[in-house]
Design an enzyme around this catalytic site. Structure first.
Site, PDB file in Angstrom:
ATOM      1  N   PRO A   1      54.382  44.842  41.375  1.00  0.00           N
ATOM      2  CA  PRO A   1      55.687  44.720  40.721  1.00  0.00           C
ATOM      3  C   PRO A   1      56.084  46.020  40.041  1.00  0.00           C
ATOM      4  O   PRO A   1      55.253  46.719  39.473  1.00  0.00           O
ATOM      5  CB  PRO A   1      55.462  43.601  39.702  1.00  0.00           C
ATOM      6  CG  PRO A   1      53.991  43.579  39.473  1.00  0.00           C
ATOM      7  CD  PRO A   1      53.374  43.946  40.788  1.00  0.00           C
ATOM      8  N   GLU A   2      57.374  46.328  40.126  1.00  0.00           N
ATOM      9  CA  GLU A   2      57.904  47.516  39.471  1.00  0.00           C
ATOM     10  C   GLU A   2      58.695  47.094  38.239  1.00  0.00           C
ATOM     11  O   GLU A   2      58.730  45.915  37.878  1.00  0.00           O
ATOM     12  CB  GLU A   2      58.742  48.317  40.459  1.00  0.00           C
ATOM     13  CG  GLU A   2      57.936  48.791  41.667  1.00  0.00           C
ATOM     14  CD  GLU A   2      58.700  49.726  42.577  1.00  0.00           C
ATOM     15  OE1 GLU A   2      59.715  50.303  42.140  1.00  0.00           O
ATOM     16  OE2 GLU A   2      58.279  49.890  43.736  1.00  0.00           O
TER      17      GLU A   2
ATOM     18  N   LYS B   1      55.276  49.257  32.926  1.00  0.00           N
ATOM     19  CA  LYS B   1      54.997  48.032  33.682  1.00  0.00           C
ATOM     20  C   LYS B   1      54.098  47.081  32.897  1.00  0.00           C
ATOM     21  O   LYS B   1      53.498  46.166  33.463  1.00  0.00           O
ATOM     22  CB  LYS B   1      54.353  48.388  35.023  1.00  0.00           C
ATOM     23  CG  LYS B   1      55.245  49.271  35.903  1.00  0.00           C
ATOM     24  CD  LYS B   1      54.539  49.699  37.178  1.00  0.00           C
ATOM     25  CE  LYS B   1      55.392  50.686  37.961  1.00  0.00           C
ATOM     26  NZ  LYS B   1      54.714  51.155  39.193  1.00  0.00           N
TER      27      LYS B   1
ATOM     28  N   ARG C   1      51.728  56.235  50.594  1.00  0.00           N
ATOM     29  CA  ARG C   1      52.872  55.345  50.384  1.00  0.00           C
ATOM     30  C   ARG C   1      53.981  55.683  51.367  1.00  0.00           C
ATOM     31  O   ARG C   1      54.205  56.842  51.693  1.00  0.00           O
ATOM     32  CB  ARG C   1      53.415  55.482  48.957  1.00  0.00           C
ATOM     33  CG  ARG C   1      52.434  55.096  47.869  1.00  0.00           C
ATOM     34  CD  ARG C   1      53.054  55.296  46.507  1.00  0.00           C
ATOM     35  NE  ARG C   1      52.151  54.954  45.434  1.00  0.00           N
ATOM     36  CZ  ARG C   1      52.453  55.068  44.154  1.00  0.00           C
ATOM     37  NH1 ARG C   1      53.647  55.519  43.800  1.00  0.00           N
ATOM     38  NH2 ARG C   1      51.579  54.733  43.222  1.00  0.00           N
TER      39      ARG C   1
END
Length: 287
Positions: free
Chosen positions: A2-3, A58, A277
């Site tokens: 999750p960002e 985060k 990524r």
């Protein structure tokens, strides 16, 4: 993982059932997540009131009425399940299966209102701890963090200073939590596309006017994603169980081979791998 928008959405879902509520029962079903739970975790939290639930980068921060702050990080697969006394389920989930498996229920909080909040984490990359509130900003998890991207401290002057003299691309630098806190792969790809800046261009060669456009794009993307409840890819639903829908607004992320959505551009979204990524970008309009 999750960002920022997803963590902010979880915070918004948990706040109504946790803020101002006293914890009457805390259960740690295993002594460790990614890291061991601190000594006295259950004893300190039991009877405490979560005065405020905040987010930093985060991290979720439960400010207690005692000297500590409950720090929570969702890791890769952590999520919360909210059960009301009448049995109504309102899950806030980062999950890898449609239904929670009891063996992955690691921490349980129960409030004086009878609401039960269960933390599930199949991969156990998430973690929780108690940190002294007075020295929270000095803790290793927080001491090196840059400004929040939606704050006034994150502006063109800050980013220009961070980019000056740097040969790395802007994407690499924007993912550096020391420069700006909470940004992740999805929203950096989206913001760079909106600003029409190549993720591979040496950051030190990006002009001040273009950096101003980039800062505005970052803030806009994050605000829109939060309003949309985050992005539902394979593993996210909001704290009320509804799916986030910002992924339907993606211009680049996970759109390899599809037309660029920027006005007047006829390019096709490409993908390159940087540091393990995927980087999604338009090779035509992002320069």
């Amino acid at each position: 993982m999750p960002e920022l928008p997803e963590v902010e959405t979880v915070r918004g879902g948990l706040a109504p059932v946790l803020e101002g509520r006293r914890l009457v029962r805390v259960e740690a079903r295993r002594p460790d997540l990614r890291f061991p739970l601190p000594p006295g975790f259950v004893q300190i939290l039991t009877g405490s009131t979560i005065v405020k639930l905040e987010r930093r980068a985060k991290y979720l921060l439960g400010r207690l009425d005692r000297e500590d702050t409950l720090v929570m990080h969702l890791g890769m697969s952590g999520r919360f399940e909210i059960a009301h006394p009448e049995g109504e389920e309102r899950p806030g989930r980062f999950h890898y299966a449609p239904d929670p498996d009891p063996k992955h229920a690691h921490v349980v909080f129960e409030t004086e209102a009878g609401v039960r909040i269960t933390y599930y984490d199949p991969r156990r990359f998430g973690y929780m701890s108690l940190v002294n509130t007075a020295t929270l900003d000095l803790h290793p998890w927080f001491a090196g963090l840059g400004p929040e991207p939606l704050s006034d401290d994150f502006d063109a002057a800050h980013l220009k200073a961070a980019f000056t003299g740097r040969r790395q691309g802007p994407k690499t630098l924007l993912l550096d939590q020391r420069i700006v806190a909470g940004l992740g792969n999805i929203y950096v790809c989206e913001a760079l596309n909106r600003a029409r800046i190549s993720p591979f261009k040496p950051a030190g060669r990006i002009s001040r006017p273009r950096i101003e456009v980039l800062v505005a794009a970052i803030k806009d993307v994050l605000r829109e994603a939060i309003a949309a409840g985050g992005s539902t890819l394979r593993d996210y639903a909001q704290a009320d169980g509804a799916l986030g829908y910002f992924q339907h607004s993606f211009r680049t992320y996970d759109r390899e081979g599809q037309p660029c959505r920027n006005d007047g551009c006829r390019g096709v979204i490409g993908r390159e791998v940087q540091a393990g990524r995927s980087t999604f970008y338009c090779p035509v309009c992002q320069r």
